[in-house]
Design a protein around this motif. Structure first.
Motif, PDB file in Angstrom:
ATOM      1  N   GLU A 133      24.546  33.352   2.699  1.00 39.11           N
ATOM      2  CA  GLU A 133      23.264  34.429   3.399  1.00 39.11           C
ATOM      3  C   GLU A 133      23.350  35.870   2.689  1.00 39.11           C
ATOM      4  N   PRO A 134      24.479  36.210   3.542  1.00 39.71           N
ATOM      5  CA  PRO A 134      24.968  37.769   3.145  1.00 39.71           C
ATOM      6  C   PRO A 134      24.669  38.551   1.620  1.00 39.71           C
ATOM      7  N   PHE A 176      11.377  43.100   2.996  1.00 35.67           N
ATOM      8  CA  PHE A 176      11.016  41.841   4.200  1.00 35.67           C
ATOM      9  C   PHE A 176      10.648  40.393   3.067  1.00 35.67           C
ATOM     10  N   LEU A 177      10.685  39.872   2.293  1.00 33.04           N
ATOM     11  CA  LEU A 177      10.922  38.929   1.769  1.00 33.04           C
ATOM     12  C   LEU A 177      12.180  38.427   1.808  1.00 33.04           C
ATOM     13  N   ALA A 178      13.539  39.010   1.365  1.00 32.91           N
ATOM     14  CA  ALA A 178      14.525  38.972   2.297  1.00 32.91           C
ATOM     15  C   ALA A 178      15.357  38.399   3.320  1.00 32.91           C
ATOM     16  N   GLU A 179      14.178  39.027   4.385  1.00 36.47           N
ATOM     17  CA  GLU A 179      14.448  38.967   6.155  1.00 36.47           C
ATOM     18  C   GLU A 179      14.081  37.552   6.046  1.00 36.47           C
ATOM     19  N   ILE A 180      13.233  37.461   5.743  1.00 38.90           N
ATOM     20  CA  ILE A 180      12.392  35.841   5.430  1.00 38.90           C
ATOM     21  C   ILE A 180      13.121  35.270   4.953  1.00 38.90           C
ATOM     22  N   ALA A 181      13.827  35.092   4.100  1.00 36.31           N
ATOM     23  CA  ALA A 181      14.338  34.448   3.631  1.00 36.31           C
ATOM     24  C   ALA A 181      16.363  33.860   4.328  1.00 36.31           C
ATOM     25  N   ALA A 182      16.719  34.910   4.759  1.00 30.18           N
ATOM     26  CA  ALA A 182      17.728  35.340   5.312  1.00 30.18           C
ATOM     27  C   ALA A 182      17.791  34.284   7.049  1.00 30.18           C
ATOM     28  N   PHE A 183      16.631  34.765   7.705  1.00 28.18           N
ATOM     29  CA  PHE A 183      15.931  33.597   9.063  1.00 28.18           C
ATOM     30  C   PHE A 183      15.612  32.218   8.526  1.00 28.18           C
ATOM     31  N   GLY A 184      15.735  31.603   7.337  1.00 30.92           N
ATOM     32  CA  GLY A 184      15.171  30.505   6.492  1.00 30.92           C
ATOM     33  C   GLY A 184      16.648  29.697   6.663  1.00 30.92           C
ATOM     34  N   HIS A 207      21.847  26.486  10.820  1.00 25.64           N
ATOM     35  CA  HIS A 207      21.850  26.663  12.357  1.00 25.64           C
ATOM     36  C   HIS A 207      23.060  27.426  12.987  1.00 25.64           C
ATOM     37  N   VAL A 208      22.344  28.423  12.568  1.00 21.17           N
ATOM     38  CA  VAL A 208      23.478  30.300  12.885  1.00 21.17           C
ATOM     39  C   VAL A 208      22.950  31.355  13.199  1.00 21.17           C
ATOM     40  N   LEU A 209      21.485  30.841  13.439  1.00 21.66           N
ATOM     41  CA  LEU A 209      20.965  31.384  14.342  1.00 21.66           C
ATOM     42  C   LEU A 209      21.369  33.119  15.006  1.00 21.66           C
ATOM     43  N   GLY A 210      22.167  32.122  16.345  1.00 26.24           N
ATOM     44  CA  GLY A 210      23.182  32.853  16.514  1.00 26.24           C
ATOM     45  C   GLY A 210      24.760  33.135  16.333  1.00 26.24           C
ATOM     46  N   GLU A 211      24.559  33.008  15.013  1.00 30.00           N
ATOM     47  CA  GLU A 211      26.003  33.789  15.045  1.00 30.00           C
ATOM     48  C   GLU A 211      25.827  34.654  14.379  1.00 30.00           C
ATOM     49  N   SER A 212      27.107  36.007  14.459  1.00 26.29           N
ATOM     50  CA  SER A 212      27.140  37.049  13.879  1.00 26.29           C
ATOM     51  C   SER A 212      26.872  37.593  12.782  1.00 26.29           C
ATOM     52  N   VAL A 213      27.109  35.842  12.152  1.00 29.42           N
ATOM     53  CA  VAL A 213      27.135  36.713  10.165  1.00 29.42           C
ATOM     54  C   VAL A 213      25.676  36.930  10.150  1.00 29.42           C
ATOM     55  N   HIS A 214      24.845  35.452  11.003  1.00 29.77           N
ATOM     56  CA  HIS A 214      23.254  35.933  10.566  1.00 29.77           C
ATOM     57  C   HIS A 214      23.210  37.451  11.128  1.00 29.77           C
ATOM     58  N   SER A 215      23.086  37.672  12.075  1.00 24.51           N
ATOM     59  CA  SER A 215      22.806  39.421  12.978  1.00 24.51           C
ATOM     60  C   SER A 215      23.226  40.371  11.864  1.00 24.51           C
ATOM     61  N   ALA A 216      24.036  39.472  11.057  1.00 26.43           N
ATOM     62  CA  ALA A 216      24.957  41.479  10.081  1.00 26.43           C
ATOM     63  C   ALA A 216      24.149  40.857   9.325  1.00 26.43           C
TER      64      ALA A 216
END
Length: 403
Positions: free
Chosen positions: A62-63, A87-95, A101-110
């Motif tokens: 994802e990074p 904006f599209l990259a942010e949508i892809a990152a959340f997808g 299953h890493v929505l709560g992980e620090s790697v996703h937030s970063a």
């Protein structure tokens, strides 16, 4: 003046500078990508998604989506394009985070924070680039106006000769340098000058302006061509004393003057400049060199300037090529100079404009890249006017061959 008036005036200047043969005077940014490159950010985004989906390694990629808005800023000049791709990259990152299953992980937030930061930086970078390109366009417009004032267009016919000029600046965005040229029709016949000012930049432009201004007056007033050279020496000496150019140790001008009478008798005065080439109707080429070497203007005191005059009879169809050292000093990759005397007969087909276009293209092929110095060429072809025909004056419209 209103904003609308300013825009109209700018547009009028651009239309006038474009001329009938040059096309719009717009600035084409260097390094512009083709339109197909706009798809690269989306292709990169798709590759990241596919790599993450088909990967068997328990590591998210994802990074890598942070590169999408940066790539958008590279391939596009549109300031909104990095924002859209970000904006599209942010949508892809959340997808991807939801899929892994890493929505709560620090790697996703970063990753989300990094994409937003890169998007903002890319947007600012695109804004600054657009402003710089606009500033460059404005500077080029001013330089083009100055060039048109200093180096006027040359008509197809001036008195008893057909004429054409080709000027190519060394820098990609330069419109004017230290080379100078002019052709005028006087009561003494057609007179022309081609010269080269030592140095570049504003100091060379000021010196060239002083020489050209003096020539345009002296060519009409002085019956003897060597006296015209003396007049130019006086004007140059005065200009160099009036305008100090810091950082320039020595200033001088090499130039060649030529006068062609209606009966074909020509006079040539050379002050430290490369000898013109005379191309006869039978295809033979002759360098019009003087036995006595005369230093450039600015080396001797003006009262010591007394160059000899070389007289050459012209026949109808004879052509004389005046040029600056940027042409003959053009080197290929092996270090060989451009053989102008050998290539001139090969390129001398068609009218003067076509000949200079072919010569310039041949020089560029010889070098294999953009010329490293300013290069100016002036071609005069002796074609006497029919008996009783009115001679055209220099201010009449004509075509101008340029790079």
């Amino acid at each position: 003046m209103s904003a609308t008036g300013k825009l109209s005036a700018t547009g009028w200047f651009r239309d006038r500078l474009a001329g009938p043969t040059r096309g719009p005077a717009t600035v084409r940014p260097t390094g512009t990508w083709p339109k197909t490159a706009l798809a690269l950010p989306f292709i990169g985004m798709a590759l990241v998604i596919c790599l993450d989906y088909f990967s068997t390694i328990e590591v998210t990629v994802e990074p890598a989506l942070t590169a999408v808005p940066a790539l958008a800023a590279i391939v596009s000049r549109r300031v909104w394009y990095p924002i859209l791709t970000g904006f599209l990259a942010e949508i892809a990152a959340f997808g991807l985070a939801a899929y892994n299953h890493v929505l709560g992980e620090s790697v996703h937030s970063a990753t989300v924070f990094a994409i937003a930061l890169v998007t903002a930086i890319s947007w600012v970078s695109a804004m600054l680039r657009v402003r710089q390109e606009q500033a460059l366009a404005d500077a080029q417009l001013v330089a083009e106006i100055a060039r048109r004032v200093l180096l006027r267009s040359v008509p197809d016919r001036v008195g008893s000769v057909r004429a054409a000029v080709h000027y190519a600046a060394a820098a990609a965005h330069a419109r004017i340098g230290g080379d100078l040229y002019e052709v005028v029709n006087t009561r003494h016949g057609v007179r022309a000058v081609v010269g080269d000012v030592r140095g570049k930049g504003l100091s060379a432009v000021e010196t060239a302006a002083a020489v050209l201004g003096a020539f345009r007056e002296a060519a009409h007033q002085e019956p003897a061509l060597e006296k015209v050279a003396g007049w130019l020496a006086v004007s140059l000496d005065r200009a160099l004393h009036e305008h100090e150019h810091p950082g320039v140790e020595e200033e001088f001008v090499t130039l060649v003057l030529i006068g062609v009478a209606p009966d074909g008798s020509a006079e040539i005065v050379n002050c430290g400049h490369p000898a013109p080439l005379l191309l006869r109707g039978d295809g033979t080429v002759r360098a019009l060199e003087l036995a006595e070497t005369v230093p450039p203007l600015g080396v001797l005191d003006p009262e010591q300037v007394a160059p000899p005059v070389q007289r050459v009879p012209f026949e109808p169809g004879d052509r004389v090529l005046l040029f600056t050292d940027g042409v003959i000093e053009a080197r290929d990759r092996a270090g060989q100079f451009y053989p102008l005397a050998e290539r001139l007969p090969v390129c001398a087909t068609g009218g003067p404009v076509e000949v200079l276009h072919r010569l310039h293209a041949d020089v560029v092929r010889h070098v294999g890249k953009q010329l490293g110095d300013d290069a100016a060429m002036l071609l005069l072809q002796y074609e006497p006017m029919p008996n009783g025909s009115a001679q055209q004056l220099p201010h009449q419209n004509g075509r101008l061959a340029r790079q």
